[in-house]
Design a protein around this motif. Structure first.
Motif, PDB file in Angstrom:
ATOM      1  N   GLY A   1      24.657  38.843  28.638  1.00 17.62           N
ATOM      2  CA  GLY A   1      25.727  38.747  29.672  1.00 17.62           C
ATOM      3  C   GLY A   1      27.099  38.921  29.421  1.00 17.62           C
ATOM      4  N   SER A   2      27.339  38.883  28.334  1.00 14.98           N
ATOM      5  CA  SER A   2      28.658  39.008  28.012  1.00 14.98           C
ATOM      6  C   SER A   2      29.494  40.189  28.789  1.00 14.98           C
ATOM      7  N   THR A   3      30.779  40.011  28.879  1.00 14.69           N
ATOM      8  CA  THR A   3      31.361  40.995  29.778  1.00 14.69           C
ATOM      9  C   THR A   3      32.764  41.661  29.030  1.00 14.69           C
ATOM     10  N   TYR A   4      33.230  42.742  29.263  1.00 12.18           N
ATOM     11  CA  TYR A   4      34.428  43.331  28.697  1.00 12.18           C
ATOM     12  C   TYR A   4      35.075  43.977  29.997  1.00 12.18           C
ATOM     13  N   TYR A   5      36.548  43.802  30.032  1.00  9.35           N
ATOM     14  CA  TYR A   5      37.445  44.476  30.764  1.00  9.35           C
ATOM     15  C   TYR A   5      38.382  44.929  30.008  1.00  9.35           C
ATOM     16  N   ALA A   6      38.920  46.114  30.403  1.00  4.58           N
ATOM     17  CA  ALA A   6      40.329  46.685  30.031  1.00  4.58           C
ATOM     18  C   ALA A   6      41.262  45.925  30.465  1.00  4.58           C
ATOM     19  N   ASP A   7      42.512  45.739  29.794  1.00 10.39           N
ATOM     20  CA  ASP A   7      43.587  45.037  30.206  1.00 10.39           C
ATOM     21  C   ASP A   7      44.036  45.307  31.558  1.00 10.39           C
ATOM     22  N   SER A   8      44.044  46.461  31.862  1.00  3.52           N
ATOM     23  CA  SER A   8      44.586  47.159  33.004  1.00  3.52           C
ATOM     24  C   SER A   8      43.907  46.577  34.233  1.00  3.52           C
ATOM     25  N   VAL A   9      42.724  46.100  34.048  1.00  2.91           N
ATOM     26  CA  VAL A   9      41.819  45.778  35.496  1.00  2.91           C
ATOM     27  C   VAL A   9      41.517  44.244  35.400  1.00  2.91           C
ATOM     28  N   LYS A  10      41.845  43.583  34.264  1.00  2.00           N
ATOM     29  CA  LYS A  10      41.664  42.039  34.187  1.00  2.00           C
ATOM     30  C   LYS A  10      42.138  41.318  35.461  1.00  2.00           C
ATOM     31  N   GLY A  11      41.360  40.580  35.878  1.00  2.00           N
ATOM     32  CA  GLY A  11      41.750  39.770  37.101  1.00  2.00           C
ATOM     33  C   GLY A  11      41.559  40.376  38.435  1.00  2.00           C
ATOM     34  N   ARG A  12      41.215  41.750  38.256  1.00  2.46           N
ATOM     35  CA  ARG A  12      41.071  42.542  39.463  1.00  2.46           C
ATOM     36  C   ARG A  12      39.574  42.912  39.669  1.00  2.46           C
ATOM     37  N   PHE A  13      38.975  43.307  38.732  1.00  6.72           N
ATOM     38  CA  PHE A  13      37.520  43.926  38.839  1.00  6.72           C
ATOM     39  C   PHE A  13      36.569  42.736  38.126  1.00  6.72           C
ATOM     40  N   THR A  14      35.423  43.035  38.665  1.00  5.40           N
ATOM     41  CA  THR A  14      34.439  41.869  38.506  1.00  5.40           C
ATOM     42  C   THR A  14      32.944  42.897  38.260  1.00  5.40           C
ATOM     43  N   ILE A  15      32.419  42.629  36.885  1.00  7.22           N
ATOM     44  CA  ILE A  15      31.087  43.426  36.721  1.00  7.22           C
ATOM     45  C   ILE A  15      29.959  42.422  36.965  1.00  7.22           C
ATOM     46  N   SER A  16      28.975  42.777  37.425  1.00  4.63           N
ATOM     47  CA  SER A  16      27.832  42.021  37.643  1.00  4.63           C
ATOM     48  C   SER A  16      26.418  42.907  37.414  1.00  4.63           C
ATOM     49  N   ARG A  17      25.567  42.333  37.430  1.00  3.30           N
ATOM     50  CA  ARG A  17      24.092  43.043  36.916  1.00  3.30           C
ATOM     51  C   ARG A  17      23.010  42.321  37.839  1.00  3.30           C
ATOM     52  N   ASP A  18      21.960  43.165  38.389  1.00  2.00           N
ATOM     53  CA  ASP A  18      21.034  42.692  39.026  1.00  2.00           C
ATOM     54  C   ASP A  18      19.616  43.294  38.157  1.00  2.00           C
ATOM     55  N   ASN A  19      19.000  42.640  37.077  1.00  2.00           N
ATOM     56  CA  ASN A  19      17.976  43.238  36.222  1.00  2.00           C
ATOM     57  C   ASN A  19      16.762  43.351  36.921  1.00  2.00           C
ATOM     58  N   ALA A  20      16.546  42.771  38.131  1.00  2.33           N
ATOM     59  CA  ALA A  20      15.215  43.145  38.886  1.00  2.33           C
ATOM     60  C   ALA A  20      15.227  44.455  39.465  1.00  2.33           C
ATOM     61  N   LYS A  21      16.655  44.654  39.938  1.00  2.00           N
ATOM     62  CA  LYS A  21      16.651  46.007  40.630  1.00  2.00           C
ATOM     63  C   LYS A  21      17.131  47.406  39.687  1.00  2.00           C
ATOM     64  N   ASN A  22      17.505  46.859  38.445  1.00  2.00           N
ATOM     65  CA  ASN A  22      18.137  47.583  37.446  1.00  2.00           C
ATOM     66  C   ASN A  22      19.228  48.354  37.979  1.00  2.00           C
ATOM     67  N   THR A  23      20.394  47.555  38.491  1.00  3.10           N
ATOM     68  CA  THR A  23      21.417  48.051  39.148  1.00  3.10           C
ATOM     69  C   THR A  23      22.564  47.192  38.712  1.00  3.10           C
ATOM     70  N   VAL A  24      23.760  47.875  38.453  1.00  2.00           N
ATOM     71  CA  VAL A  24      24.987  47.084  38.039  1.00  2.00           C
ATOM     72  C   VAL A  24      26.183  47.267  38.949  1.00  2.00           C
ATOM     73  N   TYR A  25      26.873  46.383  39.284  1.00  2.00           N
ATOM     74  CA  TYR A  25      27.897  46.542  40.216  1.00  2.00           C
ATOM     75  C   TYR A  25      29.167  46.367  39.854  1.00  2.00           C
ATOM     76  N   LEU A  26      30.244  46.946  40.038  1.00  2.00           N
ATOM     77  CA  LEU A  26      31.619  46.693  39.762  1.00  2.00           C
ATOM     78  C   LEU A  26      32.477  46.448  41.148  1.00  2.00           C
ATOM     79  N   GLN A  27      32.795  45.297  41.446  1.00  2.00           N
ATOM     80  CA  GLN A  27      33.651  44.906  42.568  1.00  2.00           C
ATOM     81  C   GLN A  27      35.070  45.276  41.937  1.00  2.00           C
ATOM     82  N   MET A  28      35.939  46.092  42.749  1.00  2.00           N
ATOM     83  CA  MET A  28      37.030  46.401  42.640  1.00  2.00           C
ATOM     84  C   MET A  28      38.122  45.891  43.654  1.00  2.00           C
ATOM     85  N   ASN A  29      39.022  44.854  43.237  1.00  2.00           N
ATOM     86  CA  ASN A  29      39.923  44.262  44.178  1.00  2.00           C
ATOM     87  C   ASN A  29      41.263  44.732  43.924  1.00  2.00           C
TER      88      ASN A  29
END
Length: 124
Positions: free
Chosen positions: A56-84
Motif C-alpha cells: 500500500g505504499s504510495t508515491y506522489y509527484a512533487d507537483s501534486v503532493k498535498g492535493r491528490f490522494t490515491i487509493s485502491r479497492d482490491n475487491a473491485k480491482n479499482t484504483v482512484y485518484l482524488q484530485m483537489n
C-alpha cells in the motif's frame, strides 16, 4: 489480456475537484503497482501517483503532493485518484498504468499496462 479503463475526467474550474477511477481486468492488482501518468501537449509524460500492490505504499509527484490522494479497492480491482485544489497546469490526459513501483519513482521503464486516458481540463 490486461486492460485498464479510466473514467472521471472532465472540465473543472481552478480550485475544484475531480475523482478519477481506473478499473482493471485481466489480472489481479496484487501483482502490480497501479497509478497514473499524465501528458499535456508539448510536455513530457509525468508520473503523477501510484500505489503499491504489496504494502500500500504510495508515491506522489512533487507537483501534486498535498492535493491528490490515491487509493485502491482490491475487491473491485479499482484504483482512484482524488484530485483537489486543481490548477490550470494540471490540465492533461491522465492515463492509468500498471507497472513496477520504480517506474514512477525513477521515471524509467515501460508500464506493463496502459489505459487510453481521460482528459482533465482545469480552466475558468
Amino acid at each position: 489480456q490486461l486492460q485498464l479503463v479510466e473514467s472521471g475526467g472532465g472540465l473543472v474550474q481552478p480550485g475544484g475537484s475531480l475523482r478519477l477511477s481506473c478499473a482493471a481486468s485481466g489480472f489481479i492488482l496484487d501483482y502490480y503497482a497501479i497509478g497514473w501518468f499524465r501528458q499535456a501537449p508539448g510536455k513530457e509524460r509525468e508520473g503523477v501517483s501510484c500505489i503499491s500492490s504489496s504494502d500500500g505504499s504510495t508515491y506522489y509527484a512533487d507537483s501534486v503532493k498535498g492535493r491528490f490522494t490515491i487509493s485502491r479497492d482490491n475487491a473491485k480491482n479499482t484504483v482512484y485518484l482524488q484530485m483537489n485544489s486543481l490548477k490550470p497546469e494540471d490540465t492533461a490526459v491522465y492515463h492509468c498504468a500498471a507497472a513496477e513501483f520504480a517506474v514512477w519513482t525513477t521515471g524509467w521503464g515501460t508500464p506493463s499496462g496502459w489505459g487510453r486516458g481521460t482528459q482533465v481540463t482545469v480552466s475558468s
